[in-house]
Design a protein around this motif. Structure first.
Motif, short mmCIF file in Angstrom:
data_model
loop_
_atom_site.label_atom_id
_atom_site.label_comp_id
_atom_site.label_asym_id
_atom_site.label_seq_id
_atom_site.Cartn_x
_atom_site.Cartn_y
_atom_site.Cartn_z
N TRP A 11 0.82 -1.18 0.00
CA TRP A 11 0.14 0.05 -0.16
C TRP A 11 0.91 1.31 0.08
O TRP A 11 2.01 1.00 0.16
CB TRP A 11 -0.92 -0.01 0.97
CG TRP A 11 -0.37 0.13 2.32
CD1 TRP A 11 -0.34 1.11 3.20
CD2 TRP A 11 0.28 -1.09 3.20
NE1 TRP A 11 0.35 1.06 4.57
CE2 TRP A 11 0.59 -0.46 4.67
CE3 TRP A 11 0.66 -2.26 3.10
CZ2 TRP A 11 1.18 -1.06 5.61
CZ3 TRP A 11 1.14 -2.89 4.15
CH2 TRP A 11 1.60 -2.09 5.38
N ALA A 12 0.30 2.56 -0.23
CA ALA A 12 1.09 3.71 -0.34
C ALA A 12 0.26 4.67 0.70
O ALA A 12 -1.07 4.67 0.73
CB ALA A 12 1.13 3.96 -1.54
N GLY A 13 0.92 5.55 1.27
CA GLY A 13 0.28 6.67 2.11
C GLY A 13 1.00 7.96 1.67
O GLY A 13 1.71 8.04 0.85
N LEU A 14 0.23 9.06 1.99
CA LEU A 14 0.95 10.47 1.82
C LEU A 14 1.54 11.08 3.10
O LEU A 14 1.10 10.94 4.02
CB LEU A 14 -0.33 11.36 1.41
CG LEU A 14 -1.09 10.85 0.07
CD1 LEU A 14 -2.46 11.63 -0.20
CD2 LEU A 14 -0.16 10.86 -1.14
N ARG A 15 2.56 11.77 2.84
CA ARG A 15 3.39 12.55 3.62
C ARG A 15 3.33 14.06 3.09
O ARG A 15 3.66 14.02 1.83
CB ARG A 15 4.73 11.98 3.86
CG ARG A 15 4.86 10.52 4.21
CD ARG A 15 6.06 9.89 4.00
NE ARG A 15 7.23 10.66 4.40
CZ ARG A 15 7.74 10.50 5.44
NH1 ARG A 15 7.19 9.87 6.40
NH2 ARG A 15 8.77 11.28 5.75
N SER A 16 2.99 14.97 4.00
CA SER A 16 2.83 16.57 3.13
C SER A 16 3.91 17.16 3.89
O SER A 16 3.60 17.21 5.15
CB SER A 16 1.36 16.79 3.34
OG SER A 16 0.72 15.96 2.46
N PHE A 17 4.85 17.87 3.33
CA PHE A 17 5.70 18.83 4.03
C PHE A 17 5.64 20.24 3.30
O PHE A 17 5.37 20.36 2.38
CB PHE A 17 7.14 18.21 3.63
CG PHE A 17 7.53 16.94 4.30
CD1 PHE A 17 7.96 16.86 5.76
CD2 PHE A 17 7.27 15.77 3.48
CE1 PHE A 17 8.48 15.66 6.31
CE2 PHE A 17 7.86 14.62 4.19
CZ PHE A 17 8.21 14.68 5.45
N ALA A 18 5.78 21.09 4.38
CA ALA A 18 6.35 22.63 4.10
C ALA A 18 7.50 22.78 3.44
O ALA A 18 8.33 21.67 3.65
CB ALA A 18 5.92 23.40 5.47
N PRO A 19 7.74 23.64 3.01
CA PRO A 19 8.99 24.04 2.16
C PRO A 19 10.02 23.32 3.35
O PRO A 19 11.26 23.27 2.73
CB PRO A 19 9.25 25.31 1.71
CG PRO A 19 7.67 25.56 1.43
CD PRO A 19 6.90 24.98 2.48
N ASP A 20 10.21 23.93 4.38
CA ASP A 20 11.49 23.80 5.41
C ASP A 20 11.31 22.23 6.18
O ASP A 20 11.94 22.06 7.21
CB ASP A 20 11.45 24.88 6.33
CG ASP A 20 10.39 25.24 7.10
OD1 ASP A 20 9.31 24.32 7.14
OD2 ASP A 20 10.22 26.15 8.08
N ARG A 21 10.02 21.67 5.97
CA ARG A 21 9.91 20.35 6.44
C ARG A 21 9.56 20.39 7.79
O ARG A 21 9.79 19.29 8.64
CB ARG A 21 11.02 19.29 6.06
CG ARG A 21 11.41 19.00 4.69
CD ARG A 21 12.37 18.24 4.44
NE ARG A 21 12.04 16.76 4.89
CZ ARG A 21 11.59 15.86 4.00
NH1 ARG A 21 11.11 16.39 2.70
NH2 ARG A 21 11.22 14.49 4.25
N LEU A 22 9.05 21.51 8.50
CA LEU A 22 8.66 21.62 9.68
C LEU A 22 7.13 21.91 9.59
O LEU A 22 6.50 22.28 8.70
CB LEU A 22 9.20 22.90 10.36
CG LEU A 22 10.71 22.79 10.54
CD1 LEU A 22 11.30 23.65 11.33
CD2 LEU A 22 11.04 21.33 11.69
N PRO A 23 6.42 21.47 10.70
CA PRO A 23 4.88 21.86 10.62
C PRO A 23 4.47 23.22 10.61
O PRO A 23 5.22 24.08 10.93
CB PRO A 23 4.41 20.87 12.02
CG PRO A 23 5.33 20.83 12.76
CD PRO A 23 6.75 20.55 12.04
N VAL A 24 3.35 23.59 10.42
CA VAL A 24 2.88 24.99 10.27
C VAL A 24 1.44 25.00 11.33
O VAL A 24 0.54 24.37 11.18
CB VAL A 24 2.47 25.12 8.82
CG1 VAL A 24 1.93 26.77 8.94
CG2 VAL A 24 3.41 24.75 7.67
N TYR A 25 1.78 25.65 12.36
CA TYR A 25 0.91 25.92 13.20
C TYR A 25 0.51 27.42 13.45
O TYR A 25 1.51 28.18 13.84
CB TYR A 25 1.06 25.08 14.58
CG TYR A 25 1.55 23.99 14.73
CD1 TYR A 25 0.86 22.88 14.01
CD2 TYR A 25 2.63 23.48 15.72
CE1 TYR A 25 1.39 21.74 14.17
CE2 TYR A 25 3.11 22.11 15.56
CZ TYR A 25 2.48 21.58 14.87
OH TYR A 25 2.79 20.06 14.82
#
Length: 357
Positions: free
Chosen positions: A289-303
């Motif tokens: 199977w495959a899953g999705l990983r979603s990153f901001a440009p700097d690979r840190l989360p956005v809160y």
């Protein structure tokens, strides 16, 4: 149909922040699919590792570990980071990267932990704190806590329009129209799409496909074997019930948001990389199977809130570590939404949405 906070996305991110808010606000959870957690949450790697995601993620993971252990969502596993002789420099860099972080890492002989390693695989670093994480139970618990606190979950509610009028959001979905003071974007791979619908400037959150395979091997895996990760990032695997093995080639293929499916070439690459490291024979592929990983440009989360769209709150970009950091992320998100102080042990400014302004 009027709420204080409308959260787009009922995966682990949206569910846990809704649960953390509790009864302090009227919360609406909007989920595009007919079941919550269908994409990234439902296809997780299901392990908790303090080093996974790097030093920028580690404080979130370590803080989350306290809540995950208290809730009974973690079981001992351990993670062995391995390499060949040429990876000695990588091992030292890995140790230096987490020096002073509180994460306990120990140089070991990997052959003491994994039978069948091929000659040359002599570099090992043990991360004993790594654990299995019961993702389904964690997600179900968050949804249940959110419901008990009065949150409303609406399934099949893909966002079609969102307009800010008179200080409130007028929200249209495939399951009806709603009204809320704050709109939270916890849509994972669809985060930029949700932002565009609401008139907020997209950040550039990019989804990536990650391939996962469940195998049978000869000899079979043993329950005492730890999670094993290549120091160079070429693969990782862990034992599963019935002597099976869970394997990933650690791929990150840019893709559009959607129902990710595994590619045969990525499955073949995963098996080839495994067989280069161990002398086991793969006897069957049980699942892929495959899953999705979603990153901001700097690979840190956005809160946090963004200045370019009043009342719009980012809660996205959590990559492949959104589940292992869920309790800390939810505490930060709820504090920022409700005007409380976030956890003092976390430098929240490094995750602020307006760092991309």
């Amino acid at each position: 149909m009027s709420y204080d906070i409308a959260i787009v996305g009922a995966g682990i991110a949206g569910a846990t922040v809704a649960a953390e808010i509790g009864g302090r606000a009227r919360v609406l959870l909007l989920e595009a699919e007919d079941v919550a957690g269908y994409h990234a949450t439902g296809r997780s790697a299901a392990f908790w590792s303090e080093t996974y995601g790097g030093p920028g993620i580690q404080p979130l993971t370590s803080l989350s570990g306290e809540a995950l252990r208290a809730g009974g969502f973690l079981d001992p596993l351990g993670s062995l980071h391995i390499g060949e002789a040429a990876d000695e420099v990588r091992a030292e860099a890995f140790l230096d990267e987490f020096a002073g972080s509180g994460v306990v890492l120990e140089r070991v002989d990997p052959r003491d932990y994994v039978a069948g390693l091929r000659p040359g695989w002599t570099v090992g670093v043990m991360e004993a704190s790594c654990a299995y994480i019961d993702v389904a139970a964690l997600h179900a618990d968050a949804l249940a806590r959110a419901r008990r606190a009065g949150a409303t979950l609406v399934l099949g509610a893909a966002l079609t329009a969102a307009e800010r009028r008179d200080g409130r959001w007028r929200i249209s979905t495939r399951s009806g129209d709603f009204d809320a003071a704050v709109l939270v974007d916890a849509a994972g791979a669809w985060a930029d799409s949700v932002a565009a619908i609401a008139g907020a400037r997209p950040i550039g959150i990019q989804p990536y496909r990650r391939t996962l395979v469940q195998l049978q091997t000869d000899p079979p895996s043993t329950p005492t074997m730890p999670h094993v990760a290549h120091l160079g990032g070429d693969f990782y695997f862990k034992p599963e019930a019935g002597g099976r093995l869970w394997l990933s080639p650690h791929d990150e293929t840019p893709c559009d948001p959607g129902d990710a499916q595994p590619e045969e070439i990525d499955v073949a690459i995963a098996i080839d990389r495994l067989e280069q490291a161990v002398d086991w024979r793969v006897t069957a592929v049980d699942r892929k199977w495959a899953g999705l990983r979603s990153f901001a440009p700097d690979r840190l989360p956005v809160y946090g809130f963004t200045a370019d769209a009043p009342g719009f709150f980012w809660f996205a970009g959590q990559g492949g570590f959104g589940i292992q950091t869920a309790p800390a992320a939810a505490a930060i998100g709820a504090a920022l939404l409700l005007g409380d102080a976030p956890p003092s042990s976390i430098d929240v400014s490094r995750y602020a949405a307006d760092r991309f302004a």
